[in-house]
Write a protein that holds these residues in place. Structure first.
Motif, PDB file in Angstrom:
ATOM      1  N   LYS A   3       4.907   9.468 -11.103  1.00 41.17           N
ATOM      2  CA  LYS A   3       4.197  10.613 -10.793  1.00 41.17           C
ATOM      3  C   LYS A   3       3.783  10.610  -9.336  1.00 41.17           C
ATOM      4  N   THR A   4       3.845  11.954  -8.844  1.00 43.09           N
ATOM      5  CA  THR A   4       3.309  11.969  -7.401  1.00 43.09           C
ATOM      6  C   THR A   4       1.989  11.260  -7.556  1.00 43.09           C
ATOM      7  N   GLY A   5       1.841  10.398  -6.184  1.00 46.48           N
ATOM      8  CA  GLY A   5       0.702   9.689  -5.908  1.00 46.48           C
ATOM      9  C   GLY A   5       0.283   8.351  -6.923  1.00 46.48           C
ATOM     10  N   ARG A   6       1.168   8.215  -7.945  1.00 48.20           N
ATOM     11  CA  ARG A   6       0.802   7.230  -8.896  1.00 48.20           C
ATOM     12  C   ARG A   6       1.856   5.890  -8.782  1.00 48.20           C
ATOM     13  N   GLU A   7       2.110   5.592  -7.626  1.00 54.00           N
ATOM     14  CA  GLU A   7       2.977   4.539  -7.318  1.00 54.00           C
ATOM     15  C   GLU A   7       1.908   3.199  -7.215  1.00 54.00           C
ATOM     16  N   CYS A   8       0.719   3.548  -7.176  1.00 54.14           N
ATOM     17  CA  CYS A   8      -0.127   2.317  -6.954  1.00 54.14           C
ATOM     18  C   CYS A   8      -1.322   2.220  -7.739  1.00 54.14           C
ATOM     19  N   GLN A   9      -1.455   3.380  -8.590  1.00 47.42           N
ATOM     20  CA  GLN A   9      -2.527   3.613  -9.519  1.00 47.42           C
ATOM     21  C   GLN A   9      -2.151   4.286 -10.874  1.00 47.42           C
ATOM     22  N   THR A  15       2.058  -2.943  -1.812  1.00 45.33           N
ATOM     23  CA  THR A  15       0.528  -3.011  -1.656  1.00 45.33           C
ATOM     24  C   THR A  15      -0.284  -1.732  -1.191  1.00 45.33           C
ATOM     25  N   GLN A  16      -1.535  -1.503  -1.416  1.00 45.06           N
ATOM     26  CA  GLN A  16      -2.352  -0.323  -1.104  1.00 45.06           C
ATOM     27  C   GLN A  16      -2.992  -0.538   0.376  1.00 45.06           C
ATOM     28  N   ASP A  17      -3.174   0.393   0.816  1.00 49.54           N
ATOM     29  CA  ASP A  17      -3.691   0.409   2.334  1.00 49.54           C
ATOM     30  C   ASP A  17      -4.589  -0.736   2.569  1.00 49.54           C
ATOM     31  N   SER A  18      -5.484  -1.200   1.707  1.00 48.29           N
ATOM     32  CA  SER A  18      -6.391  -1.949   1.954  1.00 48.29           C
ATOM     33  C   SER A  18      -5.814  -3.491   1.632  1.00 48.29           C
ATOM     34  N   GLY A  19      -4.443  -3.538   1.399  1.00 47.24           N
ATOM     35  CA  GLY A  19      -4.140  -4.841   1.100  1.00 47.24           C
ATOM     36  C   GLY A  19      -4.062  -5.286  -0.205  1.00 47.24           C
ATOM     37  N   LYS A  20      -4.639  -4.636  -1.104  1.00 52.29           N
ATOM     38  CA  LYS A  20      -4.718  -4.905  -2.572  1.00 52.29           C
ATOM     39  C   LYS A  20      -3.347  -4.634  -3.160  1.00 52.29           C
ATOM     40  N   PRO A  21      -2.746  -5.632  -3.940  1.00 50.28           N
ATOM     41  CA  PRO A  21      -1.726  -5.061  -4.622  1.00 50.28           C
ATOM     42  C   PRO A  21      -1.711  -4.048  -5.562  1.00 50.28           C
ATOM     43  N   CYS A  22      -0.509  -3.341  -5.802  1.00 53.94           N
ATOM     44  CA  CYS A  22      -0.419  -2.179  -6.764  1.00 53.94           C
ATOM     45  C   CYS A  22      -0.195  -2.814  -7.958  1.00 53.94           C
TER      46      CYS A  22
END
Length: 216
Positions: free
Chosen positions: A210-216, A94-101
């Motif tokens: 890709k770097t930083g793309r685990e959740c978006q 999940t993201q820091d906000s709690g939303k699922p990736c």
């Protein structure tokens, strides 16, 4: 006139003959019990099979997907196992906000779901050589059915599955230093635009986020 009674004929009764004993009764039958012949084993397994259900699933997936024979590759087997473990991990990230990736394509967070959704070999003829549905076959069954080369392939798959199940997800590939999440046989065709090629072992190409793309 009264009839003169006829002299009665004397009937000679034939002596009663005792029925002859049947051959079966006269001669006692001896039934020979022939022990059933066990199917000759094709090969022997000199290594321990996994007892953990998740490791069995990973070993079955590696066996069904990885290259066998002369071109077998330990790095390929290891990375397939790591992909499964990492997909199960990222599926519920999940993201820091709690939303699922955006990783629902990886399953529900279980090893079985990751395999069912992403391993094409699941349930295939190759899978069924070592797996009975979602559990590994017994040692006796495997020894009776696998060839020597298949046993060797299974041994490599079991060893790779042990590495994967012991890893802490997200787990990196020791050779590339990256975290593999998916693979295919294309030269370089990431399953997602969020992924990039990190390595190619034997017949499989492996991809990581890709770097930083685990959740978006």
């Amino acid at each position: 006139m009264a009839r003169t009674p006829k002299a009665s004929k004397s009937r000679t009764q034939k002596p009663t003959k005792r029925p002859a004993k049947s051959a079966a009764k006269a001669k006692r039958r001896v039934t020979r019990i022939v022990p059933s012949k066990r199917k000759r084993r094709t090969s022997s397994i000199d290594f321990d099979l996994p007892t953990d259900p998740n490791q069995q699933l990973i070993a079955g997936a590696i066996f069904s997907e990885s290259t066998a024979g002369a071109n077998a590759n330990a790095d390929e087997k290891r990375c397939i196992g790591l992909c499964i473990v990492n997909m199960a991990y990222y599926a519920t990230l999940t993201q820091d906000s709690g939303k699922p990736c955006y990783n629902s394509s990886f399953g529900d967070g279980s090893i079985l779901s990751a395999i069912k959704k992403n391993i094409y070999g699941y349930g295939s003829a190759q899978w069924k050589k070592v797996m009975d549905a979602d559990a590994m076959k017994s040692k006796d069954d495997l020894e009776d059915s696998l060839t020597a080369s298949e046993v060797k392939h299974l041994k490599g798959s079991v060893e790779a599955s042990a590495t994967a199940i012991a890893a802490t997800a997200p787990a990196s590939d020791s050779a590339s230093g990256r975290i593999p999440v998916q693979f295919n046989q294309a030269a370089n065709n990431p399953p997602s635009t969020r992924e990039e090629k990190i390595a190619r072992y034997a017949s499989e190409t492996f991809y990581a986020f890709k770097t930083g793309r685990e959740c978006q």
